[in-house]
Design a protein around this motif. Structure first.
Motif, short mmCIF file in Angstrom:
data_model
loop_
_atom_site.label_atom_id
_atom_site.label_comp_id
_atom_site.label_asym_id
_atom_site.label_seq_id
_atom_site.Cartn_x
_atom_site.Cartn_y
_atom_site.Cartn_z
N THR A 3 0.85 -1.19 0.00
CA THR A 3 0.00 0.00 0.00
C THR A 3 0.88 1.24 0.00
N ASN A 4 0.30 2.32 -0.50
CA ASN A 4 0.98 3.62 -0.56
C ASN A 4 2.34 3.52 -1.24
N ASP A 25 -1.19 2.02 -6.44
CA ASP A 25 -0.84 2.54 -5.13
C ASP A 25 -1.22 1.56 -4.02
N HIS A 27 -4.80 -1.07 -2.42
CA HIS A 27 -6.24 -1.09 -2.11
C HIS A 27 -7.09 -0.76 -3.32
N LEU A 29 -6.49 1.39 -5.69
CA LEU A 29 -6.27 2.74 -6.21
C LEU A 29 -5.09 2.74 -7.18
N TRP A 41 -7.18 9.40 -11.59
CA TRP A 41 -7.22 8.46 -10.47
C TRP A 41 -8.39 7.54 -10.67
N LEU A 64 -2.65 13.15 -4.54
CA LEU A 64 -2.46 11.77 -4.11
C LEU A 64 -3.14 11.52 -2.76
N ALA A 65 -2.95 12.44 -1.82
CA ALA A 65 -3.56 12.28 -0.49
C ALA A 65 -5.09 12.31 -0.58
N ARG A 68 -6.31 9.00 -2.05
CA ARG A 68 -6.26 7.93 -1.05
C ARG A 68 -7.44 8.06 -0.07
N CYS A 71 -10.64 7.02 -1.83
CA CYS A 71 -10.65 5.57 -2.00
C CYS A 71 -11.01 4.89 -0.68
N ALA A 72 -10.41 5.32 0.41
CA ALA A 72 -10.69 4.75 1.72
C ALA A 72 -12.16 4.97 2.10
#
Length: 117
Positions: A3-4, A25, A27, A29, A41, A64-65, A68, A71-72
């Motif tokens: 991840t990440n 990235d 999960h 994503l 994205w 990017l943040a 994420r 996505c979460a």
């Protein structure tokens, strides 16, 4: 699953190539880089075993943040079938044809979905 794995620097420096490509990235994503240079994205997921894709937004506009976080949020809001079955016993009983009252298993219902002969 790692991840990440992406960084902002890698996303900025991604150049278009002859073919479309995906920079993962974690999960589900990933940053989709088209052959024409667009960066979008996207999130990969499954519904009833079939692969689906959701577009979250363009890269320069959605960092990017933020991607994420979005996505979460989508993963939390969309529980998978497995999570629902484990938490809801009525779904387990209907899925495996187990009677709700313990100790009453008929010959037709079977145990754990297997027919008795």
């Amino acid at each position: 699953m790692p991840t990440n794995t992406l960084t902002d620097h890698v996303c900025k420096s991604a150049k278009p190539s002859e073919k479309d490509r995906k920079m993962f990235d974690g999960h589900g994503l990933y940053l989709f880089v088209s052959a024409k240079g667009a960066k979008v994205w996207r999130m990969a997921y499954r519904v009833d075993g079939k692969p689906k894709t959701k577009s979250l937004g363009d890269y320069p506009l959605l960092s990017l943040a933020e991607a994420r976080a979005k996505c979460a949020e989508l993963v939390i809001c969309t529980p998978s079938k497995g999570r629902a079955r484990r938490s809801d016993t009525s779904l387990i009983h209907s899925r495996y044809k187990i009677p709700a009252t313990p100790g009453k298993v008929s010959r037709t219902s079977g145990i754990m979905g297997h027919e008795q002969s």
